[in-house]
Design a protein around this motif. Structure first.
Motif, short mmCIF file in Angstrom:
data_model
loop_
_atom_site.label_atom_id
_atom_site.label_comp_id
_atom_site.label_asym_id
_atom_site.label_seq_id
_atom_site.Cartn_x
_atom_site.Cartn_y
_atom_site.Cartn_z
N LYS A 32 28.31 -11.53 2.87
CA LYS A 32 28.76 -11.99 4.19
C LYS A 32 27.58 -12.30 5.09
N LYS A 33 26.49 -11.59 4.86
CA LYS A 33 25.27 -11.84 5.67
C LYS A 33 24.53 -13.08 5.19
N GLY A 34 25.09 -13.74 4.15
CA GLY A 34 24.44 -14.94 3.62
C GLY A 34 23.30 -14.61 2.67
N MET A 99 21.29 2.29 0.33
CA MET A 99 20.58 2.88 1.48
C MET A 99 19.69 1.85 2.18
N GLY A 100 20.21 0.66 2.34
CA GLY A 100 19.47 -0.40 3.05
C GLY A 100 18.17 -0.78 2.36
N GLY A 101 18.11 -0.59 1.05
CA GLY A 101 16.88 -0.94 0.31
C GLY A 101 15.68 -0.10 0.77
N GLY A 133 12.83 -0.36 5.33
CA GLY A 133 11.53 0.30 5.49
C GLY A 133 11.52 1.69 4.89
N ALA A 134 10.65 2.54 5.42
CA ALA A 134 10.48 3.88 4.87
C ALA A 134 11.81 4.64 4.95
N ARG A 135 12.22 5.27 3.83
CA ARG A 135 13.49 6.01 3.85
C ARG A 135 13.31 7.25 4.72
N ILE A 136 13.99 7.21 5.86
CA ILE A 136 13.75 8.19 6.91
C ILE A 136 13.98 9.62 6.40
N SER A 142 8.10 9.32 1.57
CA SER A 142 8.23 7.86 1.53
C SER A 142 6.95 7.21 2.05
N LEU A 143 6.26 7.87 2.99
CA LEU A 143 4.97 7.32 3.44
C LEU A 143 3.98 7.32 2.28
N LYS A 144 3.98 8.43 1.53
CA LYS A 144 3.10 8.53 0.34
C LYS A 144 3.43 7.38 -0.61
N GLY A 168 15.19 -10.33 3.93
CA GLY A 168 16.01 -9.53 4.84
C GLY A 168 15.07 -8.87 5.82
N PRO A 169 15.36 -7.63 6.23
CA PRO A 169 14.43 -6.96 7.15
C PRO A 169 13.14 -6.56 6.47
N CYS A 170 12.07 -6.52 7.23
CA CYS A 170 10.79 -5.99 6.74
C CYS A 170 10.11 -5.42 7.98
N ALA A 171 10.34 -4.13 8.20
CA ALA A 171 9.95 -3.55 9.49
C ALA A 171 8.92 -2.44 9.34
N GLY A 172 8.16 -2.24 10.40
CA GLY A 172 7.19 -1.14 10.44
C GLY A 172 6.09 -1.35 9.41
N GLY A 173 5.60 -0.22 8.89
CA GLY A 173 4.48 -0.27 7.94
C GLY A 173 4.83 -1.03 6.67
N ALA A 174 6.13 -1.27 6.46
CA ALA A 174 6.57 -2.00 5.26
C ALA A 174 5.95 -3.38 5.19
N VAL A 175 5.54 -3.91 6.32
CA VAL A 175 4.98 -5.27 6.33
C VAL A 175 3.66 -5.35 5.58
N THR A 209 14.75 -10.79 20.61
CA THR A 209 15.60 -10.62 19.43
C THR A 209 14.69 -10.46 18.21
N PHE A 210 15.29 -10.07 17.08
CA PHE A 210 14.54 -9.96 15.83
C PHE A 210 13.84 -11.29 15.52
N GLU A 211 14.60 -12.38 15.68
CA GLU A 211 14.07 -13.71 15.32
C GLU A 211 12.90 -14.11 16.22
C1 HXC Z 1 17.23 5.22 5.44
C2 HXC Z 1 18.27 3.30 6.04
C3 HXC Z 1 17.06 2.78 6.54
C4 HXC Z 1 15.91 3.60 6.46
C5 HXC Z 1 18.60 1.32 6.82
N1 HXC Z 1 19.19 2.36 6.24
N2 HXC Z 1 17.30 1.56 7.03
N3 HXC Z 1 18.35 4.51 5.49
N4 HXC Z 1 16.03 4.82 5.88
N5 HXC Z 1 14.74 3.18 6.88
C6 HXC Z 1 20.59 2.48 5.85
C7 HXC Z 1 21.51 2.56 7.04
O1 HXC Z 1 21.58 3.88 7.51
C8 HXC Z 1 22.82 2.09 6.45
O2 HXC Z 1 23.39 3.14 5.72
C9 HXC Z 1 22.37 1.05 5.43
O3 HXC Z 1 21.00 1.31 5.18
C10 HXC Z 1 22.51 -0.34 5.94
O4 HXC Z 1 21.90 -0.43 7.23
P1 HXC Z 1 22.60 -1.11 8.49
O5 HXC Z 1 21.86 -0.61 9.68
O6 HXC Z 1 24.06 -0.92 8.42
O7 HXC Z 1 22.28 -2.65 8.21
P2 HXC Z 1 21.94 -3.80 9.24
O8 HXC Z 1 22.90 -3.75 10.36
O9 HXC Z 1 21.84 -5.04 8.44
O10 HXC Z 1 20.51 -3.41 9.84
C11 HXC Z 1 19.38 -3.39 8.99
C12 HXC Z 1 18.17 -2.77 9.73
C13 HXC Z 1 18.56 -1.42 10.33
C14 HXC Z 1 17.76 -3.73 10.84
C15 HXC Z 1 17.05 -2.66 8.75
O11 HXC Z 1 19.19 -0.65 9.32
C16 HXC Z 1 17.40 -0.66 10.85
O12 HXC Z 1 16.93 -0.90 11.94
N6 HXC Z 1 16.94 0.32 10.03
C17 HXC Z 1 15.83 1.14 10.41
C18 HXC Z 1 14.59 0.37 10.30
C19 HXC Z 1 13.41 1.25 10.57
O13 HXC Z 1 13.18 1.64 11.71
N7 HXC Z 1 12.77 1.68 9.45
C20 HXC Z 1 11.73 2.61 9.50
C21 HXC Z 1 10.56 1.85 9.96
S1 HXC Z 1 9.17 2.85 10.01
P3 HXC Z 1 24.95 3.51 5.87
O14 HXC Z 1 25.15 4.54 4.81
O15 HXC Z 1 25.13 4.05 7.23
O16 HXC Z 1 25.67 2.23 5.64
C22 HXC Z 1 8.48 2.52 8.59
C23 HXC Z 1 7.19 3.20 8.46
C24 HXC Z 1 6.63 2.79 7.15
O17 HXC Z 1 8.92 1.81 7.80
C25 HXC Z 1 5.24 3.16 7.15
C26 HXC Z 1 4.67 2.80 5.86
C27 HXC Z 1 3.23 2.78 5.99
#
Ligand code: HXC
Length: 518
Positions: A32-34, A99-101, A133-136, A142-144, A168-175, A209-211
């Motif tokens: 649905k998200k294309g 888990m949102g990849g 991004g990093a699985r919270i 996940s940082l390791k 799709g998304p690529c946020a935070g340190g994931a970039v 916005t994200f875009e």
């Molecule tokens: C665990 C996550 C997750 C994350 C998404 N999910 N991001 N679970 N850790 N980082 C889960 C959601 O809880 C949800 O689970 C499912 O994935 C789908 O996410 P949605 O939010 O429903 O999808 P969508 O509306 O498309 O939004 C996608 C998104 C948003 C924009 C990516 O999920 C989001 O903002 N996520 C957090 C992004 C973030 O801040 N990541 C950490 C960045 S810090 P359920 O079960 O509820 O459906 C980082 C540091 C890395 O990455 C450092 C490395 C050096």
């Protein structure tokens, strides 16, 4: 049922479960998200029936925040090896339905393990990113995991090509993993940023916005983080297939030769009239490129970023080459901060992967202004000099029109190690442009003159006649050959074949590494 039959049935059941990722409902949401699923993307990317999955039953080991109750086989990323254009690659595809990849310890371990294998095998890695991004819930583990991936990105740099598509998304340190790769392809639905809109709002009050913050258009035209924009997932995957065709599998191999059917002796007489008589009039350097290289083979890199220069791959009698060229249509082809980064990065890629560099020069100099100076154009421009000097691949330079000052030296001059420098009769090689030069040389004469405008015209004509031609440089041996434009194609094809045996030892003198002006 026999014991073995039960065991086989169990294996099939597990495999089916793994392939379903986060389940049918989430797959539907993904559509649905294309977006396509990880498996659908893999199917498009690889040669049919060639994918072999690895680590398919890996699971996370986390227990906090209810993680002990959610287990997915594969842990949100599909990894494996396959053929693309009949050559092996390693690939990973993040599964957003799980888990949102998000990247946990084991998800990251799969990618790291894939990289280790790819480096041993000497095959490219293609990453299909779609992750929150990093699985919270997994915290520092996940940082390791990310750290382990980044480390491999760096170790693999210059050894095997690394191509990442952001789908799709690529946020935070994931970039940083894509940022450490060689090429980024972004789909229109994707975005990349270090700090998201909420953080930006809290820190600066700015609402974006994200875009607007990090969409594909921003990163392919303004930031230069991404090299290609793709309409959708399929478009991105087909582009990656095409890009891989130009590249060797690793730094020990030459790029593949793909016959194109274009006659190596073809001469294009239109080239003789492409450069306008008026030296200030622009023309389209892409037309020169289209006419010289094998027809239809030009793949432009960083097309929308710093369009005052052009870089990309093409073929000459089937051989892969890297092209660097000024574009007189934009800022008169001047060099600036962004074009310096664009060129130096591309030259280093070509050098690492045995791709000869063909440079077309029409450069009036560096872009003037405080924005450029304050932005560090000195530091950035120096990268071009560094990259060309260091490059040991065959380097052929063609001076088409202007080659002034620092631009002349930086863009593949003989002095930085070009193997052969050619010039069209329209070439103008000088310390600076005639107008500026006259103002300086004749400053006192002009100050006293009754009619300075007339004099400027006269002196400019004289200066142009004296210096603005290729013959002084040719008389010093800085230009090897002045050629008729229509001879360019057959000549550089012959040259390329003759100089392909080039061997230069680097680093010289021996050192760990130089300090590139980054
Ligand atoms: C665990 C996550 C997750 C994350 C998404 N999910 N991001 N679970 N850790 N980082 C889960 C959601 O809880 C949800 O689970 C499912 O994935 C789908 O996410 P949605 O939010 O429903 O999808 P969508 O509306 O498309 O939004 C996608 C998104 C948003 C924009 C990516 O999920 C989001 O903002 N996520 C957090 C992004 C973030 O801040 N990541 C950490 C960045 S810090 P359920 O079960 O509820 O459906 C980082 C540091 C890395 O990455 C450092 C490395 C050096």
């Amino acid at each position: 049922m026999k014991r073995i039959e039960e065991l086989i049935e169990e294996l099939h059941r597990l495999r089916e479960q793994a392939r379903l990722g986060g389940g049918l409902e989430r797959i539907e949401q993904q559509h649905k998200k294309g977006k396509l699923t990880a498996w659908e993307r893999i199917e498009i990317l690889v040669d049919e029936g060639t994918f072999i999955e690895l680590d398919e039953f890996v699971q996370h080991r986390a227990t906090e925040f209810g993680m002990d109750k959610v287990k997915y086989l594969g842990d949100g990323v599909v990894t494996g090896i396959a053929m693309v254009n009949n050559r092996p690659i390693a690939l990973y595809a993040q599964d957003f339905t799980v888990m949102g990849g998000s990247v946990g310890e084991m998800h990251a371990m799969k990618i790291a393990q894939l990289y280790d294998l790819a480096m041993k095998l000497g095959i490219p890695v293609v990453g299909l990113n779609d992750s929150g991004g990093a699985r919270i819930q997994e915290g520092v583990d996940s940082l390791k995991g990310y750290g382990e991936i980044f480390y491999r990105n760096v170790m693999a740099s210059g050894v095997i090509p690394q191509i990442v598509s952001i789908m799709g998304p690529c946020a935070g340190g994931a970039v940083y993993s894509p940022a450490l790769a060689d090429f980024i392809v972004m789909t229109r639905r994707s975005f990349m940023f270090i700090t998201g809109p909420k953080v930006v709002k809290a820190a600066t009050g700015e609402e974006v916005t994200f875009e607007e913050l990090g969409g594909a258009e921003i990163h392919t035209s303004i930031s230069g983080v991404a090299h290609f924009i793709a309409e959708d997932d399929k478009d991105a995957l087909m582009l990656i297939r095409k890009l891989l065709e130009y590249l060797p599998s690793n730094n020990m191999e030459d790029p593949p030769v793909v016959k194109t059917g274009d006659d190596p002796d073809r001469m294009d007489y239109e080239l003789d009239n492409i450069v306008p008589t008026d030296p200030t009039e622009p023309y389209d350097m892409k037309e020169v490129i289209e006419r010289v290289f094998d027809r239809g083979t030009f793949l432009e890199v960083h097309k929308h970023f710093a369009p005052n220069v052009i870089v990309g791959f093409a073929r000459l009698d089937g051989m892969t080459v890297g092209i660097v060229a000024n574009q007189p249509k934009v800022y008169a082809g001047c060099l600036d901060i962004n074009s310096s980064d664009k060129i130096s990065r591309f030259v280093r890629f070509c050098d690492a992967f045995n791709i000869p560099i063909i440079t077309f020069v029409d450069v009036p100099g560096f872009l003037p202004g405080t924005a450029q100076e304050h932005g560090g154009v000195i530091r950035h421009g120096a990268k071009i000099i560094y990259a060309y000097s260091e490059a040991t691949v065959p380097k052929i330079t063609i001076i088409v029109r202007k080659a002034y000052g620092g631009g002349y030296i930086a863009l593949g001059s003989k002095h930085l190690g070009a193997d052969v420098v050619l010039a069209w009769p329209t070439a103008e090689i000088a310390v600076m442009g005639p107008e500026g030069a006259v103002e300086i040389i004749y400053k006192k004469v002009l100050a006293k003159a009754e009619n300075p405008e007339e004099l400027i015209k006269k002196f400019t004509m004289e200066y142009r006649k004296k210096f603005a031609n290729p013959y002084i440089a040719a008389s010093r041996g800085y230009v090897d050959k002045v050629i008729v434009p229509h001879e360019t194609r057959p000549l550089i094809i012959r040259l390329l074949k003759l100089i392909s045996s080039k061997r230069v030892g680097r680093p010289w003198p021996p050192k760990k590494h130089g300090i590139m002006p980054v």
